[in-house]
Motif scaffolding. Structure first.
Motif, PDB file in Angstrom:
ATOM      1  N   GLY A 122      24.283 -73.033 -71.733  1.00  0.00           N
ATOM      2  CA  GLY A 122      24.551 -73.034 -73.120  1.00  0.00           C
ATOM      3  C   GLY A 122      23.617 -72.465 -73.728  1.00  0.00           C
ATOM      4  N   LEU A 123      22.400 -72.433 -73.319  1.00  0.00           N
ATOM      5  CA  LEU A 123      21.153 -71.646 -73.913  1.00  0.00           C
ATOM      6  C   LEU A 123      21.183 -70.228 -73.864  1.00  0.00           C
ATOM      7  N   LYS A 124      21.660 -69.862 -72.809  1.00  0.00           N
ATOM      8  CA  LYS A 124      21.961 -68.353 -72.813  1.00  0.00           C
ATOM      9  C   LYS A 124      23.045 -67.806 -73.844  1.00  0.00           C
ATOM     10  N   ILE A 125      23.993 -68.523 -73.701  1.00  0.00           N
ATOM     11  CA  ILE A 125      24.981 -68.345 -75.165  1.00  0.00           C
ATOM     12  C   ILE A 125      24.687 -68.311 -76.296  1.00  0.00           C
ATOM     13  N   ASN A 144      18.841 -58.056 -89.964  1.00  0.00           N
ATOM     14  CA  ASN A 144      20.028 -57.310 -90.440  1.00  0.00           C
ATOM     15  C   ASN A 144      20.686 -56.950 -88.981  1.00  0.00           C
ATOM     16  N   LYS A 145      20.234 -56.987 -88.052  1.00  0.00           N
ATOM     17  CA  LYS A 145      21.031 -56.705 -86.454  1.00  0.00           C
ATOM     18  C   LYS A 145      20.558 -57.714 -85.765  1.00  0.00           C
ATOM     19  N   PRO A 146      21.291 -58.055 -84.708  1.00  0.00           N
ATOM     20  CA  PRO A 146      20.788 -59.007 -83.513  1.00  0.00           C
ATOM     21  C   PRO A 146      19.558 -58.539 -82.918  1.00  0.00           C
ATOM     22  N   PHE A 147      18.506 -59.440 -82.680  1.00  0.00           N
ATOM     23  CA  PHE A 147      17.388 -59.278 -81.932  1.00  0.00           C
ATOM     24  C   PHE A 147      17.608 -59.539 -80.225  1.00  0.00           C
ATOM     25  N   HIS A 148      16.961 -58.980 -79.677  1.00  0.00           N
ATOM     26  CA  HIS A 148      17.194 -59.063 -77.976  1.00  0.00           C
ATOM     27  C   HIS A 148      16.280 -60.091 -77.630  1.00  0.00           C
ATOM     28  N   ILE A 149      16.646 -61.044 -77.025  1.00  0.00           N
ATOM     29  CA  ILE A 149      15.584 -61.971 -76.514  1.00  0.00           C
ATOM     30  C   ILE A 149      15.844 -62.416 -74.787  1.00  0.00           C
ATOM     31  N   ILE A 150      17.399 -62.602 -74.629  1.00  0.00           N
ATOM     32  CA  ILE A 150      17.610 -62.548 -73.195  1.00  0.00           C
ATOM     33  C   ILE A 150      17.010 -61.594 -72.395  1.00  0.00           C
ATOM     34  N   THR A 152      14.008 -61.667 -71.036  1.00  0.00           N
ATOM     35  CA  THR A 152      12.626 -61.296 -71.385  1.00  0.00           C
ATOM     36  C   THR A 152      11.970 -62.676 -70.924  1.00  0.00           C
ATOM     37  N   SER A 153      10.456 -62.260 -70.709  1.00  0.00           N
ATOM     38  CA  SER A 153       9.633 -63.491 -70.361  1.00  0.00           C
ATOM     39  C   SER A 153       9.505 -64.575 -71.310  1.00  0.00           C
ATOM     40  N   GLU A 154      10.117 -64.342 -72.607  1.00  0.00           N
ATOM     41  CA  GLU A 154       9.768 -65.154 -73.650  1.00  0.00           C
ATOM     42  C   GLU A 154      11.238 -66.234 -73.549  1.00  0.00           C
ATOM     43  N   ALA A 155      12.081 -65.522 -73.014  1.00  0.00           N
ATOM     44  CA  ALA A 155      13.277 -66.394 -73.078  1.00  0.00           C
ATOM     45  C   ALA A 155      13.017 -67.374 -71.856  1.00  0.00           C
ATOM     46  N   VAL A 156      12.524 -66.722 -70.619  1.00  0.00           N
ATOM     47  CA  VAL A 156      12.317 -67.811 -69.721  1.00  0.00           C
ATOM     48  C   VAL A 156      11.334 -68.985 -70.095  1.00  0.00           C
ATOM     49  N   VAL A 157      10.518 -68.448 -70.821  1.00  0.00           N
ATOM     50  CA  VAL A 157       9.463 -69.760 -71.434  1.00  0.00           C
ATOM     51  C   VAL A 157      10.087 -70.730 -72.187  1.00  0.00           C
ATOM     52  N   PHE A 158      11.065 -70.053 -73.112  1.00  0.00           N
ATOM     53  CA  PHE A 158      11.797 -70.824 -73.999  1.00  0.00           C
ATOM     54  C   PHE A 158      12.851 -72.074 -73.097  1.00  0.00           C
ATOM     55  N   GLY A 159      13.315 -71.345 -72.143  1.00  0.00           N
ATOM     56  CA  GLY A 159      14.203 -72.191 -71.070  1.00  0.00           C
ATOM     57  C   GLY A 159      13.385 -73.310 -70.554  1.00  0.00           C
ATOM     58  N   LEU A 160      12.265 -72.984 -70.252  1.00  0.00           N
ATOM     59  CA  LEU A 160      11.466 -73.863 -69.281  1.00  0.00           C
ATOM     60  C   LEU A 160      11.264 -75.032 -70.356  1.00  0.00           C
ATOM     61  N   ILE A 161      10.799 -74.664 -71.441  1.00  0.00           N
ATOM     62  CA  ILE A 161      10.254 -75.586 -72.571  1.00  0.00           C
ATOM     63  C   ILE A 161      11.367 -76.630 -72.874  1.00  0.00           C
ATOM     64  N   TYR A 162      12.850 -75.717 -72.864  1.00  0.00           N
ATOM     65  CA  TYR A 162      13.868 -76.639 -73.139  1.00  0.00           C
ATOM     66  C   TYR A 162      14.495 -77.813 -72.071  1.00  0.00           C
ATOM     67  N   ALA A 228      14.970 -68.522 -64.495  1.00  0.00           N
ATOM     68  CA  ALA A 228      14.673 -67.203 -64.657  1.00  0.00           C
ATOM     69  C   ALA A 228      15.858 -66.090 -64.355  1.00  0.00           C
ATOM     70  N   ASP A 229      16.661 -66.716 -63.301  1.00  0.00           N
ATOM     71  CA  ASP A 229      17.862 -65.832 -62.928  1.00  0.00           C
ATOM     72  C   ASP A 229      18.792 -65.505 -64.323  1.00  0.00           C
ATOM     73  N   LEU A 230      19.037 -66.616 -64.949  1.00  0.00           N
ATOM     74  CA  LEU A 230      20.059 -66.776 -66.301  1.00  0.00           C
ATOM     75  C   LEU A 230      19.234 -66.046 -67.191  1.00  0.00           C
ATOM     76  N   LEU A 231      18.116 -66.253 -67.566  1.00  0.00           N
ATOM     77  CA  LEU A 231      17.347 -65.911 -68.993  1.00  0.00           C
ATOM     78  C   LEU A 231      16.308 -64.796 -68.673  1.00  0.00           C
ATOM     79  N   GLY A 232      15.720 -64.627 -67.500  1.00  0.00           N
ATOM     80  CA  GLY A 232      14.735 -63.640 -67.323  1.00  0.00           C
ATOM     81  C   GLY A 232      15.172 -62.194 -66.621  1.00  0.00           C
ATOM     82  N   GLY A 233      16.350 -62.287 -65.753  1.00  0.00           N
ATOM     83  CA  GLY A 233      16.616 -61.128 -65.194  1.00  0.00           C
ATOM     84  C   GLY A 233      15.720 -60.642 -63.905  1.00  0.00           C
ATOM     85  N   ALA A 234      15.742 -59.618 -63.679  1.00  0.00           N
ATOM     86  CA  ALA A 234      15.237 -59.104 -62.137  1.00  0.00           C
ATOM     87  C   ALA A 234      13.575 -58.807 -62.612  1.00  0.00           C
ATOM     88  N   LYS A 235      13.165 -58.781 -63.918  1.00  0.00           N
ATOM     89  CA  LYS A 235      11.834 -58.517 -64.173  1.00  0.00           C
ATOM     90  C   LYS A 235      10.877 -59.608 -64.169  1.00  0.00           C
TER      91      LYS A 235
END
Length: 283
Positions: A122-125, A144-150, A152-162, A228-235
């Motif tokens: 749900g957080l990924k969506i 003005n346009k969507p910013f990319h967060i999925i 990224t390491s910030e998305a992983v940190v956000f998911g862990l906090i959540y 990390a798999d869902l929000l962080g990707g391979a990097k």
């Protein structure tokens, strides 16, 4: 007399059942993992009985060391943010009337009723380029346009906090609730201001709760690979992703076991620090 004997027999049976459960599902698997970490990889049978230290030597390989340091960085960052968010919330909880406080604690615990993997989906969506967050920010005119967060390491940190924030709040709340208010009253009577009371009384007395909360957040943060798999990707891999890949994809069970033992050792050191801190405060 018969009732007492039956009660004692029931207690002994429960204790034996718990000990048996721990031996079978905790102690024995860990012993197997420990032994496997000193064996060699086999393409056909996964493990062959050839003793080696190479699995632990591989841990200093720059590739794995980089992943470990990155995992530590993400886990520590998530722990710090959970502490920054959780401490004021725990203090806010103890300042509420009891009937409202219990409602707030129930609201805090309710997310545990839903599987964390489902919540991460749900957080990924929610964070995706066409998700609610980007649509809302565009609607109110901030972007003005969507910013990319999925991915990224910030998305992983956000998911862990959540996922892990309640694990920080609950031990802090338990610790702060037991705080002797007479210390605060005495400090105010002696002319201390709110900042002095916080830094000289509240914060030192809440250190056991802080350490407990940090442990409950940091230790799982190292291993929740699906975040990390869902929000962080391979990097943006966590050490849990490496362990999972070694066992399920690469099929190098001895090396996966060695990494697992290293994490267990790290967790043991952190728990030892917590235990010594508790004993220091109790004395």
């Amino acid at each position: 007399m018969n009732l007492m004997n039956n009660s004692n027999r029931f207690q002994k049976n429960v204790i034996l059942l718990v000990i048996g459960w721990l031996l079978l599902f905790v102690f024995l698997p860990n012993i197997i993992i420990f032994i496997t970490s000193f064996l060699s990889r086999d393409e056909k049978h996964f493990v062959k009985l050839v003793f080696t230290f190479n699995n632990y030597i591989k841990l200093i390989n720059p590739l794995y060391a980089k992943v470990l340091l990155h995992s530590l960085h993400i886990s520590i960052t998530a722990t710090i943010f959970c502490l920054i968010l959780g401490y004021p919330f725990a203090w806010f909880l103890i300042s509420l009337p009891k009937h409202i406080r219990y409602i707030m604690i129930c609201l805090l615990i309710i997310p545990f009723w839903t599987n964390s993997l489902v919540r991460i989906y749900g957080l990924k969506i929610f964070l995706s380029n066409r998700g609610w967050l980007n649509n809302f920010l565009i609607w109110i005119g901030i972007i003005n346009k969507p910013f990319h967060i999925i991915y990224t390491s910030e998305a992983v940190v956000f998911g862990l906090i959540y996922v892990l924030l309640p694990f920080m709040i609950l031990p802090l709340y338990s610790n702060l609730e037991k705080l002797d208010k007479t210390y605060l009253e005495a400090a105010y009577d002696l002319g201390a201001n709110k900042l002095q009371v916080f830094f000289h009384i509240i914060l030192p007395l809440s250190i056991p709760g802080i350490i407990a909360g940090c442990l409950l957040v940091f230790i799982p943060a190292m291993g929740v690979f699906y975040v990390a798999d869902l929000l962080g990707g391979a990097k943006n891999l966590l050490i849990g992703n490496i362990i999972k890949n070694q066992f399920l994809n690469i099929r190098d069970w001895p090396f996966g076991a060695a990494i697992s033992n290293f994490i267990i050792f790290l967790m043991g050191m952190l728990i030892l620090i917590y235990w010594r801190t508790i004993n220091l405060f109790n004395n």
